[in-house]
Design a protein around this motif. Structure first.
Motif, PDB file in Angstrom:
ATOM      1  N   TRP A 156      70.291  38.509 -12.997  1.00  0.00           N
ATOM      2  CA  TRP A 156      69.925  39.012 -11.659  1.00  0.00           C
ATOM      3  C   TRP A 156      70.544  40.385 -11.422  1.00  0.00           C
ATOM      4  O   TRP A 156      69.888  41.289 -10.900  1.00  0.00           O
ATOM      5  N   HIS A 157      71.796  40.556 -11.827  1.00  0.00           N
ATOM      6  CA  HIS A 157      72.483  41.840 -11.641  1.00  0.00           C
ATOM      7  C   HIS A 157      71.794  42.934 -12.456  1.00  0.00           C
ATOM      8  O   HIS A 157      71.643  44.076 -11.971  1.00  0.00           O
ATOM      9  N   THR A 158      71.348  42.616 -13.680  1.00  0.00           N
ATOM     10  CA  THR A 158      70.664  43.603 -14.522  1.00  0.00           C
ATOM     11  C   THR A 158      69.355  44.052 -13.872  1.00  0.00           C
ATOM     12  O   THR A 158      69.052  45.250 -13.806  1.00  0.00           O
ATOM     13  N   ALA A 159      68.572  43.093 -13.377  1.00  0.00           N
ATOM     14  CA  ALA A 159      67.298  43.438 -12.734  1.00  0.00           C
ATOM     15  C   ALA A 159      67.536  44.216 -11.438  1.00  0.00           C
ATOM     16  O   ALA A 159      66.817  45.180 -11.136  1.00  0.00           O
ATOM     17  N   ARG A 160      68.540  43.813 -10.669  1.00  0.00           N
ATOM     18  CA  ARG A 160      68.833  44.491  -9.409  1.00  0.00           C
ATOM     19  C   ARG A 160      69.258  45.938  -9.654  1.00  0.00           C
ATOM     20  O   ARG A 160      68.855  46.850  -8.927  1.00  0.00           O
ATOM     21  N   ARG A 161      70.055  46.148 -10.694  1.00  0.00           N
ATOM     22  CA  ARG A 161      70.512  47.504 -11.002  1.00  0.00           C
ATOM     23  C   ARG A 161      69.338  48.403 -11.359  1.00  0.00           C
ATOM     24  O   ARG A 161      69.281  49.557 -10.925  1.00  0.00           O
ATOM     25  N   GLN A 162      68.367  47.876 -12.134  1.00  0.00           N
ATOM     26  CA  GLN A 162      67.192  48.683 -12.458  1.00  0.00           C
ATOM     27  C   GLN A 162      66.391  48.997 -11.205  1.00  0.00           C
ATOM     28  O   GLN A 162      65.961  50.138 -10.990  1.00  0.00           O
ATOM     29  N   LEU A 163      66.174  47.991 -10.348  1.00  0.00           N
ATOM     30  CA  LEU A 163      65.404  48.210  -9.129  1.00  0.00           C
ATOM     31  C   LEU A 163      66.096  49.205  -8.204  1.00  0.00           C
ATOM     32  O   LEU A 163      65.433  50.062  -7.594  1.00  0.00           O
ATOM     33  N   GLN A 164      67.417  49.114  -8.086  1.00  0.00           N
ATOM     34  CA  GLN A 164      68.141  50.040  -7.219  1.00  0.00           C
ATOM     35  C   GLN A 164      68.050  51.472  -7.747  1.00  0.00           C
ATOM     36  O   GLN A 164      67.909  52.422  -6.974  1.00  0.00           O
ATOM     37  N   GLY A 165      68.126  51.630  -9.081  1.00  0.00           N
ATOM     38  CA  GLY A 165      67.978  52.961  -9.657  1.00  0.00           C
ATOM     39  C   GLY A 165      66.596  53.533  -9.400  1.00  0.00           C
ATOM     40  O   GLY A 165      66.456  54.704  -9.020  1.00  0.00           O
ATOM     41  N   ASP A 166      65.566  52.705  -9.570  1.00  0.00           N
ATOM     42  CA  ASP A 166      64.195  53.152  -9.289  1.00  0.00           C
ATOM     43  C   ASP A 166      64.029  53.492  -7.810  1.00  0.00           C
ATOM     44  O   ASP A 166      63.349  54.461  -7.450  1.00  0.00           O
ATOM     45  N   ALA A 167      64.638  52.670  -6.934  1.00  0.00           N
ATOM     46  CA  ALA A 167      64.524  52.906  -5.495  1.00  0.00           C
ATOM     47  C   ALA A 167      65.191  54.226  -5.096  1.00  0.00           C
ATOM     48  O   ALA A 167      64.648  54.981  -4.273  1.00  0.00           O
ATOM     49  N   ARG A 168      66.340  54.526  -5.683  1.00  0.00           N
ATOM     50  CA  ARG A 168      67.032  55.789  -5.360  1.00  0.00           C
ATOM     51  C   ARG A 168      66.194  56.985  -5.790  1.00  0.00           C
ATOM     52  O   ARG A 168      66.102  57.972  -5.057  1.00  0.00           O
ATOM     53  N   ARG A 169      65.578  56.904  -6.964  1.00  0.00           N
ATOM     54  CA  ARG A 169      64.770  58.023  -7.435  1.00  0.00           C
ATOM     55  C   ARG A 169      63.558  58.258  -6.537  1.00  0.00           C
ATOM     56  O   ARG A 169      63.091  59.391  -6.416  1.00  0.00           O
ATOM     57  N   ARG A 170      63.074  57.212  -5.906  1.00  0.00           N
ATOM     58  CA  ARG A 170      61.885  57.343  -5.056  1.00  0.00           C
ATOM     59  C   ARG A 170      62.230  57.371  -3.570  1.00  0.00           C
ATOM     60  O   ARG A 170      61.341  57.303  -2.735  1.00  0.00           O
ATOM     61  N   ARG A 209      63.627  55.118  -1.629  1.00  0.00           N
ATOM     62  CA  ARG A 209      63.207  53.893  -0.961  1.00  0.00           C
ATOM     63  C   ARG A 209      64.396  52.944  -0.833  1.00  0.00           C
ATOM     64  O   ARG A 209      65.367  53.031  -1.585  1.00  0.00           O
ATOM     65  N   SER A 210      64.273  52.021   0.115  1.00  0.00           N
ATOM     66  CA  SER A 210      65.222  50.917   0.172  1.00  0.00           C
ATOM     67  C   SER A 210      64.833  49.896  -0.893  1.00  0.00           C
ATOM     68  O   SER A 210      63.717  49.940  -1.442  1.00  0.00           O
ATOM     69  N   LEU A 211      65.731  48.969  -1.190  1.00  0.00           N
ATOM     70  CA  LEU A 211      65.420  47.955  -2.199  1.00  0.00           C
ATOM     71  C   LEU A 211      64.209  47.102  -1.795  1.00  0.00           C
ATOM     72  O   LEU A 211      63.315  46.882  -2.629  1.00  0.00           O
ATOM     73  N   PRO A 212      64.118  46.612  -0.540  1.00  0.00           N
ATOM     74  CA  PRO A 212      62.904  45.853  -0.156  1.00  0.00           C
ATOM     75  C   PRO A 212      61.624  46.676  -0.293  1.00  0.00           C
ATOM     76  O   PRO A 212      60.583  46.144  -0.705  1.00  0.00           O
ATOM     77  N   GLU A 213      61.682  47.978   0.045  1.00  0.00           N
ATOM     78  CA  GLU A 213      60.499  48.826  -0.104  1.00  0.00           C
ATOM     79  C   GLU A 213      60.116  48.962  -1.571  1.00  0.00           C
ATOM     80  O   GLU A 213      58.928  48.939  -1.916  1.00  0.00           O
ATOM     81  N   GLN A 214      61.113  49.104  -2.441  1.00  0.00           N
ATOM     82  CA  GLN A 214      60.825  49.231  -3.867  1.00  0.00           C
ATOM     83  C   GLN A 214      60.171  47.960  -4.405  1.00  0.00           C
ATOM     84  O   GLN A 214      59.207  48.025  -5.183  1.00  0.00           O
ATOM     85  N   ILE A 215      60.663  46.800  -3.982  1.00  0.00           N
ATOM     86  CA  ILE A 215      60.080  45.529  -4.427  1.00  0.00           C
ATOM     87  C   ILE A 215      58.628  45.416  -3.972  1.00  0.00           C
ATOM     88  O   ILE A 215      57.755  44.970  -4.717  1.00  0.00           O
ATOM     89  N   ALA A 216      58.358  45.846  -2.742  1.00  0.00           N
ATOM     90  CA  ALA A 216      57.000  45.712  -2.187  1.00  0.00           C
ATOM     91  C   ALA A 216      56.038  46.749  -2.742  1.00  0.00           C
ATOM     92  O   ALA A 216      54.832  46.489  -2.815  1.00  0.00           O
ATOM     93  N   ARG A 217      56.547  47.935  -3.155  1.00  0.00           N
ATOM     94  CA  ARG A 217      55.662  49.039  -3.492  1.00  0.00           C
ATOM     95  C   ARG A 217      55.661  49.432  -4.966  1.00  0.00           C
ATOM     96  O   ARG A 217      54.809  50.223  -5.379  1.00  0.00           O
ATOM     97  N   THR A 218      56.589  48.942  -5.753  1.00  0.00           N
ATOM     98  CA  THR A 218      56.700  49.406  -7.130  1.00  0.00           C
ATOM     99  C   THR A 218      55.428  49.108  -7.927  1.00  0.00           C
ATOM    100  O   THR A 218      54.748  48.104  -7.705  1.00  0.00           O
ATOM    101  N   SER A 219      55.138  50.000  -8.871  1.00  0.00           N
ATOM    102  CA  SER A 219      53.997  49.788  -9.766  1.00  0.00           C
ATOM    103  C   SER A 219      54.423  49.157 -11.082  1.00  0.00           C
ATOM    104  O   SER A 219      53.584  48.910 -11.952  1.00  0.00           O
ATOM    105  N   ASP A 220      55.732  48.900 -11.253  1.00  0.00           N
ATOM    106  CA  ASP A 220      56.242  48.249 -12.462  1.00  0.00           C
ATOM    107  C   ASP A 220      56.625  46.814 -12.104  1.00  0.00           C
ATOM    108  O   ASP A 220      57.640  46.588 -11.442  1.00  0.00           O
ATOM    109  N   PRO A 221      55.827  45.827 -12.518  1.00  0.00           N
ATOM    110  CA  PRO A 221      56.102  44.447 -12.102  1.00  0.00           C
ATOM    111  C   PRO A 221      57.231  43.777 -12.876  1.00  0.00           C
ATOM    112  O   PRO A 221      57.670  42.690 -12.486  1.00  0.00           O
ATOM    113  N   SER A 222      57.724  44.392 -13.946  1.00  0.00           N
ATOM    114  CA  SER A 222      58.669  43.708 -14.833  1.00  0.00           C
ATOM    115  C   SER A 222      59.981  43.386 -14.125  1.00  0.00           C
ATOM    116  O   SER A 222      60.391  42.223 -14.025  1.00  0.00           O
TER     117      SER A 222
END
Length: 317
Positions: free
Chosen positions: A136-150, A152-165
């Motif tokens: 869970w920590h590994t996946a969260r860290r990737q999502l947070q990094g993607d969210a910072r680059r875009r 976005r907040s973490l919930p926004e990144q989860i709802a809007r990301t184009s990478d489902p992995s």
């Protein structure tokens, strides 16, 4: 495949492999504990981990398939393979994790059985929480990094990301941690009260939780598969890149869809200024090409199509 997609693949690949290895070990441990204890909640958690392991393999397969180069049948590449396999993973969570867990809970309610060696089950669940927490920590860290680059907040990144992995792994592991808590509560209450219904209720609750996660993941994958529009913040960034070039009177339409993770197909409809309609076509085409190159210089843009219209066409729109 865009540069952004290539950069995101190593982290997605690591996230999936970490989750797959963790869930395989957890599934074996939970299965052994379920055999020892006869706990319905532990059987539900075993099914949950089996489903998660299979889903991560599907996600990894989708990642590999999406790397294939464009060909005449797939001129925009194979990026949408990731969306398809993510949708299948959501179905796996629903069928194996959700429905079977609910069925096991109902069976246990109708035919209650005492627990054997419940402390074995508790020990395995606590150990499983550690493995799931790392994944869970590994996946969260990737999502947070993607969210910072875009931005976005973490919930926004989860709802809007184009990478489902990473999103799939993160939601699966979040559900797994909650499910472990439910299973622990069910086993503990069974031990304290002697009523098997607590264990069965935990199994049903785990199944309902997984069903909800499956619906969330399937809905997002479906949106990407049916060419849902890119989210508003992505369109705003494209609008900023386009700006207001002097040759453009107005832009009547801006559309963008994801044809893969971080791979946008952008469609523009613009009306040039009146003076250019009497100039040689080469000058206008040069301006249009410059706009296309500027947009395709953006890391997420794979292809741009620009349609030029006259004032009569603009009124029709």
């Amino acid at each position: 495949m865009t540069e952004a997609d290539r950069q995101g693949q190593p982290s997605s690949n690591r996230t999936i492999l970490v989750a797959c290895a963790a869930n395989l070990a957890i599934a074996i441990a939970k299965g052994v504990a379920a055999l020892f204890t006869g706990s319905a909640a532990l059987w539900a958690e075993t099914l949950h981990s089996v489903a998660d392991t299979g889903n991560e393999l599907l996600m990894w397969l989708g990642l590999r398939q999406s790397r294939r180069r464009p060909d005449p049948a797939h001129p925009f590449g194979h990026g949408q393979e990731r969306f398809f396999w993510a949708f299948l993973a959501a179905l796996g969570i629903f069928l194996i994790g959700g429905l079977l867990s609910i069925g096991e809970g109902i069976r246990s309610l109708l035919n209650p059985e005492p627990l054997d060696d419940p402390w074995v089950g508790i020990a395995v669940l606590v150990l499983s929480a550690g493995f799931e927490g790392y994944s869970w920590h590994t996946a969260r860290r990737q999502l947070q990094g993607d969210a910072r680059r875009r931005r976005r907040s973490l919930p926004e990144q989860i709802a809007r990301t184009s990478d489902p992995s990473a999103t799939t792994v993160y939601l699966e592991d979040s559900a797994a941690l909650v499910g472990i808590g439910l299973a622990l509560a069910g086993v503990a209450l069974h031990m304290l009260t002697g009523w098997p219904g607590w264990d069965a209720a935990a199994s049903i609750a785990i199944g309902l939780l997984l069903t909800a996660v499956a619906v969330l993941l399937a809905r997002r994958s479906k949106g990407l598969l049916v060419n849902e529009s890119a989210p508003p913040d992505v369109l705003d960034r494209l609008q900023t890149i386009i700006g207001a070039p002097p040759w453009m009177r107005r832009m009547t339409e801006l559309r963008a869809i994801f044809v893969g993770p971080s791979a946008l197909l952008v469609l523009l409809t613009v009306e040039p200024v009146a003076s250019l309609r009497t100039e040689p076509a080469e000058r206008l085409l040069k301006d249009v090409d410059a706009l296309r190159e500027r947009l395709q210089g953006s890391p997420a843009v794979l292809e741009v199509a620009v349609t030029l219209i006259g004032p009569d066409d603009a009124r029709d729109r």
